[in-house]
Design an enzyme around this catalytic site. Structure first.
Site, PDB file in Angstrom:
ATOM      1  CG  HIS A 155      -0.718   2.061  -9.145  1.00 49.48           C
ATOM      2  ND1 HIS A 155      -0.748   1.856  -7.859  1.00 49.48           N
ATOM      3  CD2 HIS A 155      -1.753   3.050  -9.353  1.00 49.48           C
ATOM      4  CE1 HIS A 155      -1.903   2.349  -7.465  1.00 49.48           C
ATOM      5  NE2 HIS A 155      -2.680   2.845  -8.460  1.00 49.48           N
TER       6      HIS A 155
ATOM      7  CG  ASP B 268      -2.074   0.968   1.118  1.00 49.36           C
ATOM      8  OD1 ASP B 268      -2.393   1.457   0.007  1.00 49.36           O
ATOM      9  OD2 ASP B 268      -2.451   1.275   2.235  1.00 49.36           O
TER      10      ASP B 268
ATOM     11  CG  LEU C 252       9.141 -17.347  -3.764  1.00 42.74           C
ATOM     12  CD1 LEU C 252       9.595 -17.344  -2.434  1.00 42.74           C
ATOM     13  CD2 LEU C 252       9.662 -15.875  -4.363  1.00 42.74           C
TER      14      LEU C 252
HETATM   15  C1  IPE Z   1      -5.318  -2.640  -0.085  1.00 43.40           C
HETATM   16  O1  IPE Z   1      -5.246  -1.355  -0.093  1.00 43.40           O
HETATM   17  C2  IPE Z   1      -5.492  -3.321  -1.313  1.00 43.40           C
HETATM   18  C3  IPE Z   1      -4.039  -3.543  -1.969  1.00 43.40           C
HETATM   19  C4  IPE Z   1      -3.094  -3.263  -1.486  1.00 43.40           C
HETATM   20  C5  IPE Z   1      -4.085  -4.028  -3.261  1.00 43.40           C
HETATM   21  P1  IPE Z   1      -6.224  -0.292  -0.206  1.00 43.40           P
HETATM   22  O2  IPE Z   1      -5.593   0.890  -0.545  1.00 43.40           O
HETATM   23  O3  IPE Z   1      -7.023  -0.730  -1.046  1.00 43.40           O
HETATM   24  O4  IPE Z   1      -6.706  -0.160   1.258  1.00 43.40           O
HETATM   25  P2  IPE Z   1      -7.783   0.670   1.977  1.00 43.40           P
HETATM   26  O5  IPE Z   1      -8.893   1.291   0.926  1.00 43.40           O
HETATM   27  O6  IPE Z   1      -6.729   1.929   2.166  1.00 43.40           O
HETATM   28  O7  IPE Z   1      -8.396   0.047   2.948  1.00 43.40           O
HETATM   29  C1  IPE Z   2      -1.678   0.302  -3.164  1.00 43.85           C
HETATM   30  O1  IPE Z   2      -1.583   1.704  -3.354  1.00 43.85           O
HETATM   31  C2  IPE Z   2      -1.761  -0.375  -4.596  1.00 43.85           C
HETATM   32  C3  IPE Z   2      -3.252  -0.855  -4.878  1.00 43.85           C
HETATM   33  C4  IPE Z   2      -4.516  -0.540  -4.191  1.00 43.85           C
HETATM   34  C5  IPE Z   2      -3.581  -1.397  -6.285  1.00 43.85           C
HETATM   35  P1  IPE Z   2      -2.769   2.676  -3.138  1.00 43.85           P
HETATM   36  O2  IPE Z   2      -2.991   2.991  -4.555  1.00 43.85           O
HETATM   37  O3  IPE Z   2      -3.749   2.281  -2.475  1.00 43.85           O
HETATM   38  O4  IPE Z   2      -1.854   4.005  -2.654  1.00 43.85           O
HETATM   39  P2  IPE Z   2      -2.489   4.963  -1.432  1.00 43.85           P
HETATM   40  O5  IPE Z   2      -2.866   4.144  -0.371  1.00 43.85           O
HETATM   41  O6  IPE Z   2      -3.583   5.657  -2.164  1.00 43.85           O
HETATM   42  O7  IPE Z   2      -1.177   5.803  -1.147  1.00 43.85           O
HETATM   43 MG    MG Z   3      -3.971   2.241  -0.197  1.00 41.44          MG
END
Ligand code: IPE
Ligand code: IPE
Ligand code: MG
Length: 238
Positions: free
Chosen positions: A33, A16, A127
């Site tokens: 991303h 995240d 792995l």
């Molecule tokens: C969780 O992150 C999903 C992934 C890392 C793929 P999110 O960014 O979607 O989670 P929330 O919305 O903060 O709970």
């Molecule tokens: C995690 O990063 C990747 C996915 C959920 C696909 P985010 O896109 O949730 O990044 P933040 O949380 O908005 O910084």
């Molecule tokens: Mg996020």
């Protein structure tokens, strides 16, 4: 004598913080991303070097469809790009790829790439790399319940015999141990529907590091923190 420090066999990561990483730099979220893919490559290499057996990562949640279409499309494009550019190298490195989540919900082209990559790498054992994609644990548990109910309806077994073990056997992955360690980057302290069942006795580590900044060093520090934890599984020490 000091007990031997146990390394986790199975590490799971909620990757995240990509969006915030990009925002801090005045870049579009998709750039975050893209850098997240680089961090993932580094992490897979590090887990192979550290001789971990299983790495599971959260790539896309069932709730992530609610993001703006542009971002969702960009993420799907990146997933295809990763499959196209990285699978051969993963295969050469002895990585077995498994993808968990609702495959019906994803683009047929990507689905096909996933099916082929799983077939290609099925016998590798260096792995096991599990990618949770279009994944949500509540949906996973509901699917397991459905599969069990279908068997009960067919008269294959008595509902009285349904156990936690049987539920586990009907989850996406029945043959791998639960994660020992779950790491979440990005500063949030929640699981966001990731491996709720499987995390019953996992050690949890929440890091402020944003996912694109994650590297081998940070992974090693998390493993050291794991080794300092006292896992009791409900018992008392002799
Ligand atoms: C969780 O992150 C999903 C992934 C890392 C793929 P999110 O960014 O979607 O989670 P929330 O919305 O903060 O709970
Ligand atoms: C995690 O990063 C990747 C996915 C959920 C696909 P985010 O896109 O949730 O990044 P933040 O949380 O908005 O910084
Ligand atoms: Mg996020």
């Amino acid at each position: 004598m000091e007990e031997e420090k146990k390394s986790p066999k199975h590490v799971a990561i909620i990757m995240d913080g990509n969006g915030r990483w990009a925002k801090e730099r005045g870049l579009p979220r998709l750039k975050g991303h893209e850098q997240g893919i680089e961090a993932l490559r580094r992490t897979v290499r590090a887990t192979i070097d550290l001789k971990l057996e299983i790495l599971t990562v959260f790539g896309f949640s069932t709730e992530n469809w609610n993001r703006p279409t542009r971002e969702v499309n960009g993420l799907m494009r990146l997933a295809k790009y990763f499959m196209k550019t990285d699978v051969d190298e993963l295969h050469r490195a002895g990585v077995r790829l498994r993808v968990i989540g609702n495959r019906d919900g994803i683009d047929p082209k990507l689905r096909h790439m996933i099916d082929e990559a799983e077939k290609l790498t099925a016998d590798n054992r260096q792995l096991t790399f599990v990618v949770a994609f279009n994944y949500g644990c509540r949906q996973e548990i509901a699917r397991a319940v459905r599969r069990i109910a279908e068997k009960v309806a067919k008269g294959l077994f008595d509902p009285k015999t349904i156990s936690a073990e049987m539920v586990q056997q009907h989850l996406y992955i029945a043959d791998l141990p639960d994660p020992d360690l779950i790491i979440r980057t990005g500063g949030e302290i929640r699981l966001s529907n990731f491996l709720l069942w499987q995390s019953a006795y996992a050690e949890l580590i929440f890091l402020d590091t944003l996912w694109p900044d994650f590297d081998r060093n940070i992974l090693q520090q998390a493993i050291e923190e794991f080794q300092r934890r006292d896992r009791r599984f409900g018992c008392v020490k002799a």
